[in-house]
Design a protein around this motif. Sequence first.
Motif, PDB file in Angstrom:
ATOM      1  N   GLN A 106       4.379 -10.136  -6.780  1.00 16.46           N
ATOM      2  CA  GLN A 106       3.575  -9.298  -7.672  1.00 16.46           C
ATOM      3  C   GLN A 106       2.809 -10.141  -8.687  1.00 16.46           C
ATOM      4  O   GLN A 106       1.662  -9.847  -9.013  1.00 16.46           O
ATOM      5  CB  GLN A 106       4.466  -8.262  -8.352  1.00 16.46           C
ATOM      6  CG  GLN A 106       4.858  -7.149  -7.380  1.00 16.46           C
ATOM      7  CD  GLN A 106       5.934  -6.254  -7.931  1.00 16.46           C
ATOM      8  OE1 GLN A 106       7.026  -6.712  -8.277  1.00 16.46           O
ATOM      9  NE2 GLN A 106       5.656  -4.976  -8.023  1.00 16.46           N
ATOM     10  N   ALA A 107       3.448 -11.218  -9.146  1.00 13.24           N
ATOM     11  CA  ALA A 107       2.772 -12.104 -10.096  1.00 13.24           C
ATOM     12  C   ALA A 107       1.596 -12.820  -9.422  1.00 13.24           C
ATOM     13  O   ALA A 107       0.490 -12.871  -9.954  1.00 13.24           O
ATOM     14  CB  ALA A 107       3.766 -13.122 -10.662  1.00 13.24           C
ATOM     15  N   PHE A 108       1.817 -13.359  -8.227  1.00 21.17           N
ATOM     16  CA  PHE A 108       0.736 -14.063  -7.515  1.00 21.17           C
ATOM     17  C   PHE A 108      -0.399 -13.107  -7.161  1.00 21.17           C
ATOM     18  O   PHE A 108      -1.570 -13.484  -7.198  1.00 21.17           O
ATOM     19  CB  PHE A 108       1.270 -14.759  -6.256  1.00 21.17           C
ATOM     20  CG  PHE A 108       2.019 -16.020  -6.556  1.00 21.17           C
ATOM     21  CD1 PHE A 108       1.377 -17.102  -7.153  1.00 21.17           C
ATOM     22  CD2 PHE A 108       3.370 -16.140  -6.264  1.00 21.17           C
ATOM     23  CE1 PHE A 108       2.058 -18.269  -7.444  1.00 21.17           C
ATOM     24  CE2 PHE A 108       4.067 -17.301  -6.557  1.00 21.17           C
ATOM     25  CZ  PHE A 108       3.406 -18.373  -7.145  1.00 21.17           C
ATOM     26  N   GLN A 109      -0.049 -11.874  -6.819  1.00 20.44           N
ATOM     27  CA  GLN A 109      -1.091 -10.901  -6.478  1.00 20.44           C
ATOM     28  C   GLN A 109      -1.921 -10.534  -7.703  1.00 20.44           C
ATOM     29  O   GLN A 109      -3.132 -10.376  -7.618  1.00 20.44           O
ATOM     30  CB  GLN A 109      -0.461  -9.657  -5.837  1.00 20.44           C
ATOM     31  CG  GLN A 109       0.070  -9.964  -4.431  1.00 20.44           C
ATOM     32  CD  GLN A 109       0.607  -8.751  -3.709  1.00 20.44           C
ATOM     33  OE1 GLN A 109       0.927  -7.732  -4.323  1.00 20.44           O
ATOM     34  NE2 GLN A 109       0.730  -8.851  -2.393  1.00 20.44           N
ATOM     35  N   LEU A 110      -1.240 -10.424  -8.851  1.00 16.43           N
ATOM     36  CA  LEU A 110      -1.965 -10.116 -10.090  1.00 16.43           C
ATOM     37  C   LEU A 110      -2.933 -11.254 -10.448  1.00 16.43           C
ATOM     38  O   LEU A 110      -4.100 -11.026 -10.756  1.00 16.43           O
ATOM     39  CB  LEU A 110      -0.968  -9.884 -11.228  1.00 16.43           C
ATOM     40  CG  LEU A 110      -1.549  -9.541 -12.607  1.00 16.43           C
ATOM     41  CD1 LEU A 110      -0.605  -8.586 -13.342  1.00 16.43           C
ATOM     42  CD2 LEU A 110      -1.804 -10.769 -13.470  1.00 16.43           C
ATOM     43  N   ARG A 112      -4.211 -13.470  -8.468  1.00 16.54           N
ATOM     44  CA  ARG A 112      -5.299 -13.527  -7.479  1.00 16.54           C
ATOM     45  C   ARG A 112      -6.342 -12.449  -7.763  1.00 16.54           C
ATOM     46  O   ARG A 112      -7.537 -12.700  -7.708  1.00 16.54           O
ATOM     47  CB  ARG A 112      -4.701 -13.340  -6.081  1.00 16.54           C
ATOM     48  CG  ARG A 112      -5.722 -13.505  -4.962  1.00 16.54           C
ATOM     49  CD  ARG A 112      -5.046 -13.333  -3.609  1.00 16.54           C
ATOM     50  NE  ARG A 112      -6.008 -13.237  -2.523  1.00 16.54           N
ATOM     51  CZ  ARG A 112      -6.478 -14.280  -1.844  1.00 16.54           C
ATOM     52  NH1 ARG A 112      -6.063 -15.486  -2.143  1.00 16.54           N
ATOM     53  NH2 ARG A 112      -7.359 -14.109  -0.875  1.00 16.54           N
ATOM     54  N   LYS A 113      -5.862 -11.234  -8.090  1.00 20.81           N
ATOM     55  CA  LYS A 113      -6.768 -10.127  -8.360  1.00 20.81           C
ATOM     56  C   LYS A 113      -7.624 -10.411  -9.601  1.00 20.81           C
ATOM     57  O   LYS A 113      -8.802 -10.056  -9.652  1.00 20.81           O
ATOM     58  CB  LYS A 113      -5.938  -8.845  -8.574  1.00 20.81           C
ATOM     59  CG  LYS A 113      -6.695  -7.580  -8.252  1.00 20.81           C
ATOM     60  CD  LYS A 113      -5.801  -6.360  -8.373  1.00 20.81           C
ATOM     61  CE  LYS A 113      -6.648  -5.124  -8.556  1.00 20.81           C
ATOM     62  NZ  LYS A 113      -5.856  -3.985  -9.017  1.00 20.81           N
ATOM     63  N   SER A 114      -7.014 -11.086 -10.571  1.00 19.27           N
ATOM     64  CA  SER A 114      -7.754 -11.396 -11.806  1.00 19.27           C
ATOM     65  C   SER A 114      -8.649 -12.614 -11.620  1.00 19.27           C
ATOM     66  O   SER A 114      -9.295 -13.053 -12.567  1.00 19.27           O
ATOM     67  CB  SER A 114      -6.775 -11.650 -12.951  1.00 19.27           C
ATOM     68  OG  SER A 114      -6.248 -12.967 -12.875  1.00 19.27           O
ATOM     69  N   LYS A 115      -8.660 -13.172 -10.418  1.00 16.94           N
ATOM     70  CA  LYS A 115      -9.418 -14.397 -10.090  1.00 16.94           C
ATOM     71  C   LYS A 115      -9.061 -15.534 -11.048  1.00 16.94           C
ATOM     72  O   LYS A 115      -9.932 -16.314 -11.462  1.00 16.94           O
ATOM     73  CB  LYS A 115     -10.920 -14.126 -10.095  1.00 16.94           C
ATOM     74  CG  LYS A 115     -11.354 -13.180  -8.982  1.00 16.94           C
ATOM     75  CD  LYS A 115     -12.867 -13.089  -8.895  1.00 16.94           C
ATOM     76  CE  LYS A 115     -13.378 -12.448  -7.629  1.00 16.94           C
ATOM     77  NZ  LYS A 115     -12.787 -11.165  -7.249  1.00 16.94           N
ATOM     78  N   GLY A 116      -7.812 -15.589 -11.433  1.00 23.60           N
ATOM     79  CA  GLY A 116      -7.339 -16.687 -12.268  1.00 23.60           C
ATOM     80  C   GLY A 116      -7.564 -16.499 -13.762  1.00 23.60           C
ATOM     81  O   GLY A 116      -7.242 -17.380 -14.550  1.00 23.60           O
ATOM     82  N   SER A 117      -8.119 -15.332 -14.156  1.00 25.65           N
ATOM     83  CA  SER A 117      -8.363 -15.119 -15.588  1.00 25.65           C
ATOM     84  C   SER A 117      -7.080 -14.721 -16.314  1.00 25.65           C
ATOM     85  O   SER A 117      -7.023 -14.720 -17.532  1.00 25.65           O
ATOM     86  CB  SER A 117      -9.437 -14.051 -15.790  1.00 25.65           C
ATOM     87  OG  SER A 117      -8.956 -12.787 -15.391  1.00 25.65           O
ATOM     88  N   GLU A 118      -6.045 -14.354 -15.536  1.00 23.72           N
ATOM     89  CA  GLU A 118      -4.765 -14.017 -16.161  1.00 23.72           C
ATOM     90  C   GLU A 118      -3.667 -14.899 -15.589  1.00 23.72           C
ATOM     91  O   GLU A 118      -3.727 -15.304 -14.424  1.00 23.72           O
ATOM     92  CB  GLU A 118      -4.416 -12.542 -15.888  1.00 23.72           C
ATOM     93  CG  GLU A 118      -5.278 -11.565 -16.667  1.00 23.72           C
ATOM     94  CD  GLU A 118      -4.884 -10.124 -16.406  1.00 23.72           C
ATOM     95  OE1 GLU A 118      -3.742  -9.765 -16.720  1.00 23.72           O
ATOM     96  OE2 GLU A 118      -5.723  -9.372 -15.892  1.00 23.72           O
ATOM     97  N   ALA A 119      -2.658 -15.173 -16.408  1.00 21.76           N
ATOM     98  CA  ALA A 119      -1.503 -15.938 -15.964  1.00 21.76           C
ATOM     99  C   ALA A 119      -0.252 -15.187 -16.389  1.00 21.76           C
ATOM    100  O   ALA A 119      -0.264 -14.460 -17.382  1.00 21.76           O
ATOM    101  CB  ALA A 119      -1.531 -17.326 -16.581  1.00 21.76           C
ATOM    102  N   THR A 120       0.816 -15.360 -15.605  1.00 23.78           N
ATOM    103  CA  THR A 120       2.042 -14.634 -15.946  1.00 23.78           C
ATOM    104  C   THR A 120       3.058 -15.600 -16.554  1.00 23.78           C
ATOM    105  O   THR A 120       3.476 -16.549 -15.906  1.00 23.78           O
ATOM    106  CB  THR A 120       2.652 -13.961 -14.699  1.00 23.78           C
ATOM    107  OG1 THR A 120       3.008 -14.978 -13.766  1.00 23.78           O
ATOM    108  CG2 THR A 120       1.667 -13.002 -14.066  1.00 23.78           C
ATOM    109  N   PRO A 121       3.442 -15.353 -17.795  1.00 24.39           N
ATOM    110  CA  PRO A 121       4.396 -16.266 -18.448  1.00 24.39           C
ATOM    111  C   PRO A 121       5.814 -16.127 -17.887  1.00 24.39           C
ATOM    112  O   PRO A 121       6.081 -15.245 -17.076  1.00 24.39           O
ATOM    113  CB  PRO A 121       4.335 -15.840 -19.912  1.00 24.39           C
ATOM    114  CG  PRO A 121       3.789 -14.459 -19.923  1.00 24.39           C
ATOM    115  CD  PRO A 121       2.998 -14.273 -18.668  1.00 24.39           C
ATOM    116  N   SER A 122       6.691 -17.003 -18.352  1.00 22.82           N
ATOM    117  CA  SER A 122       8.083 -17.030 -17.913  1.00 22.82           C
ATOM    118  C   SER A 122       8.716 -15.643 -17.983  1.00 22.82           C
ATOM    119  O   SER A 122       8.573 -14.932 -18.977  1.00 22.82           O
ATOM    120  CB  SER A 122       8.854 -18.002 -18.812  1.00 22.82           C
ATOM    121  OG  SER A 122      10.228 -17.953 -18.522  1.00 22.82           O
ATOM    122  N   GLY A 123       9.419 -15.273 -16.932  1.00 21.82           N
ATOM    123  CA  GLY A 123      10.138 -13.999 -16.925  1.00 21.82           C
ATOM    124  C   GLY A 123       9.245 -12.780 -16.821  1.00 21.82           C
ATOM    125  O   GLY A 123       9.718 -11.648 -16.978  1.00 21.82           O
TER     126      GLY A 123
END
Lengths: 151, 84
Positions: A106-110, A112-123
Motif C-alpha cells: 500500500q505504501a509503494f502504491q501510494l 507510485r500514484k503520487s509520482k514520488g511527490s509523497e513519501a511514507t515515514p516509518s510505521g
Amino acid sequence: MAAVATKYEDLKKLDVEVLSISVDSHFVHKIWQEEELSKMVKGGVPFPMLSDAGGKIGSVYGVYNEAGGVNTRGRFIIDPDGVIQAIEILTPPVGRNVSELFRQIQAFQLVRKSKGSEATPSGWQPGKPTLKPGPDLVGKVWKEWKTDLAF
Amino acid sequence: MKELEIGCGKPTGSQVGEAEKEEKPMEKSKNKKEKIMASVSVGTKAPDFEAPAYQDGSFGQIKLSDYLGKWVVICFYPGDFTFV
C-alpha cells in the motif's frame, strides 16, 4: 504460504499477483496442496507454485543456499514496470508477516500514484499522514512528523 | 497459465535468456565468480525467469515478464512440507 493464500483475495483487490517458488518439483507442489495446504486454507493455495530445482532462479535472486540446496525465505515486491521495490530475506525458522506485506504494498502504491511527490515515514499505515519531500521540508520533518506516529 | 506438457522428465525453472549468454574461454573463471555473486537489489529490474508451476489442479509454465503491468510478490521458501 498458507497465510498469504488466506489473504489472496485482498491482494488481488490491490492488483497484486503472487508467485511462490521452492526447489521442489511441481509434482510435489501438487501433493503438498492436496495433502496439507488444502486443509489449512479453504480451497488450497490459489496462486501458481513454481519449481526451481537446482536453485537457478534463487541464485539469480541471491536467495539460494548452496550448502542446504534450498532457497532461503525471500520475498520480493515487484512494481508494474518490473522493478524490484522491496526485498525481505529471512533464515528458514522464522516466518514472514503478511500484514507487513500489505502495509508495504500500500505504501509503494501510494508513492507510485503520487509520482514520488509523497513519501511514507516509518510505521506508516493507510490513513496516516505522508511527507511531501522538497526544499521546504529540509530540517523541518520534526514539525510535520512525530515519532509516536510510527506506532 | 501456459499449458505444460507432462512427461517423465522433470523440467525446472531458469532465468530467461540464460542459455544465450556467451562465455569467452579466457574470462570463464571471472564470469563464474560473477555468476555466483549475481544478486539483485531494490530499484533494479527483476531478472526475468520461466518455470514449471502447479496451480488449481493443473501444471503450466509461468514467465515473470507476462506479469508486467501488475504488482507481483515473489515468495521463495525452503521447501514443501516444512513447518513455518
